[in-house]
Design an enzyme around this catalytic site. Structure first.
Site, PDB file in Angstrom:
ATOM      1  N   LYS A   1       0.832  -1.208   0.000  1.00  0.00           N
ATOM      2  CA  LYS A   1       0.000   0.000   0.000  1.00  0.00           C
ATOM      3  C   LYS A   1       0.864   1.254   0.000  1.00  0.00           C
ATOM      4  O   LYS A   1       0.538   2.244  -0.666  1.00  0.00           O
ATOM      5  CB  LYS A   1      -0.934  -0.025   1.209  1.00  0.00           C
ATOM      6  CG  LYS A   1      -2.033  -1.086   1.088  1.00  0.00           C
ATOM      7  CD  LYS A   1      -2.727  -1.365   2.404  1.00  0.00           C
ATOM      8  CE  LYS A   1      -3.736  -2.500   2.249  1.00  0.00           C
ATOM      9  NZ  LYS A   1      -4.351  -2.916   3.522  1.00  0.00           N
TER      10      LYS A   1
ATOM     11  N   GLN B   1      -4.124  -1.495   9.832  1.00  0.00           N
ATOM     12  CA  GLN B   1      -4.090  -2.821   9.236  1.00  0.00           C
ATOM     13  C   GLN B   1      -4.668  -3.863  10.190  1.00  0.00           C
ATOM     14  O   GLN B   1      -4.254  -3.967  11.347  1.00  0.00           O
ATOM     15  CB  GLN B   1      -2.646  -3.197   8.868  1.00  0.00           C
ATOM     16  CG  GLN B   1      -2.511  -4.545   8.177  1.00  0.00           C
ATOM     17  CD  GLN B   1      -3.187  -4.570   6.812  1.00  0.00           C
ATOM     18  OE1 GLN B   1      -3.065  -3.651   6.027  1.00  0.00           O
ATOM     19  NE2 GLN B   1      -3.892  -5.647   6.524  1.00  0.00           N
TER      20      GLN B   1
ATOM     21  N   ASP C   1     -11.195   3.390   4.852  1.00  0.00           N
ATOM     22  CA  ASP C   1     -11.683   2.011   4.735  1.00  0.00           C
ATOM     23  C   ASP C   1     -13.206   1.971   4.695  1.00  0.00           C
ATOM     24  O   ASP C   1     -13.801   1.004   4.230  1.00  0.00           O
ATOM     25  CB  ASP C   1     -11.192   1.158   5.912  1.00  0.00           C
ATOM     26  CG  ASP C   1      -9.923   0.395   5.594  1.00  0.00           C
ATOM     27  OD1 ASP C   1      -9.711   0.070   4.411  1.00  0.00           O
ATOM     28  OD2 ASP C   1      -9.149   0.108   6.522  1.00  0.00           O
TER      29      ASP C   1
END
Length: 297
Positions: free
Chosen positions: A52, A96, A119
C-alpha cells in the site's frame, strides 16, 4: 468464450486516472496523505502495508507509516490514531487488520476521524452507505463494482447472490448492489453458513460474488450458464511449491470457467482493485477535507 477479468489492468486504469486527480489537487497546493498503522508481526500484514505504501509512492500520494509493538497496550494505538486525526498532512488513516487479541477492534475503528476513515468502517460511514449516500465506499465492494463496470455487466434488474456476510465485503456489497443508483438496482440475496441449499441460490443468479473464505466452495454445478462470477476469496492451500502453498479463491476457477460468461481469477482479480480503491478514497478524502471538487476515475 469466457471472459477472464484482469483486475491488474482495471486497477492500473484507475490508478492512472487518480494520478490526474492528484495533479489537479497539487495545482491547488494539496498533496493527499495516507497513514498506515501496523500493530502486528504477521508477515502477510507487513507485506500488505508495504504494498500500500508503494502504491502511494507510485501515484503521488504522501505515504506515512507507523509501526506499534504488538505487545504495546491498546492505549498506544489509540493515542497514535488521535495524533493522526489532527495531523493536517494526513487525509486517510488505515489501521491494518487483524489486531492483537488485547486490542478492541471496534474501539479502534470508532476512534478514527470519520472524514479520514478511508476504509469506510466507521459507524458514521457505514450509516451513510446504508442510507444510500456513501462518503467512502469500502474498498473491496467498490472494487467489485468497478470490475462489473469494466466488464459491461450492469446489475440493474439482475439477480445477484453474495456468498458471505462479513462487515468488510458481504454486507456493504449487498447495500451497494441494491441501492437505487448507478451500479446498483440488483435484487440481492446474501447467503452464509446457515443458508439452506446454497447451490439452489447460486444457480439461479445472474451474478455470483464468492466471499466466504472457503477454498473452491463454488463450482460449475452451482452456477447458471452465462453467469458473472466474482471471486473475493484468497485462501492459502497446501501445495508442492517453494512456499509450501498456493493461493486459491472461493471458486473452483477451472470448473466454473466452463459455464461462466465472466469470471475473476485468484490472484489477479479483486485483490488489485481493493488496493486501487484505497487510493481512490484517499484522494477523495483530500478533496473533501479541503473543499476542492476533484474528478475521480
Amino acid at each position: 468464450m469466457t471472459r477472464v477479468l484482469d483486475g491488474n489492468a482495471v486497477a492500473t486504469s484507475i490508478r492512472d486516472g487518480l494520478s490526474t486527480s492528484i495533479d489537479s489537487l497539487g495545482e491547488q497546493g494539496v498533496t493527499p496523505g495516507l497513514a498506515t498503522v501496523l500493530m502486528s508481526d504477521d508477515p502477510s500484514s507487513e507485506t500488505y502495508v508495504s504494498m500500500k505504501q508503494r502504491d502511494c509512492e507510485e501515484v503521488g500520494i504522501n505515504g506515512i507509516h507507523v509501526e506499534i509493538d504488538v505487545e504495546a497496550p491498546a492505549e498506544e494505538l489509540l493515542s497514535t490514531i488521535a495524533e493522526l486525526n489532527t495531523d493536517p498532512a494526513v487525509n486517510g488513516i488505515l489501521v491494518q487488520l487483524p489486531l492483537p487479541d488485547h486490542v478492541d477492534k471496534r474501539a479502534v475503528l470508532q476512534a478514527i476521524d470519520p472524514m479520514k476513515d478511508v476504509d469506510g468502517f466507521h459507524p458514521e460511514n457505514v450509516g451513510l452507505l446504508v442510507a444510500g449516500e456513501p462518503r467512502y465506499k469500502p474498498c473491496t465492494p467498490h472494487g467489485v463494482q468497478k470490475l462489473l463496470e469494466a466488464a459491461d455487466v450492469d446489475p440493474d434488474g439482475a439477480d445477484a447472490v453474495i456468498v458471505g456476510r462479513s462487515d468488510i465485503v458481504g454486507k456493504p456489497l449487498a447495500n451497494l448492489l441494491f441501492q437505487k443508483q448507478q451500479g446498483g438496482n440488483a435484487t440481492v440475496t446474501v447467503c452464509h453458513s446457515h443458508t439452506d441449499d446454497l447451490a439452489a441460490k447460486t444457480s439461479a443468479a445472474d451474478i455470483v460474488v464468492a466471499a466466504a473464505g472457503v477454498p473452491n466452495l463454488i463450482d460449475e454445478t452451482m452456477l447458471a450458464e452465462g453467469a458473472t462470477v466474482i471471486d473475493v476469496g484468497v485462501n492459502a492451500v497446501d501445495a508442492d511449491t517453494e512456499k509450501g502453498y498456493r493461493l486459491t479463491g472461493d471458486v473452483d476457477f477451472e470448473r466454473a470457467k466452463s459455464v461462466a460468461d465472466v469470471i475473476t481469477p485468484v490472484p489477479g482479480g479483486v485483490g488489485p482493485m481493493t488496493r486501487a480503491m484505497l487510493l481512490y478514497n484517499t484522494v477523495k478524502a483530500a478533496g473533501l477535507q479541503h473543499d476542492i471538487s476533484v474528478d475521480l476515475p
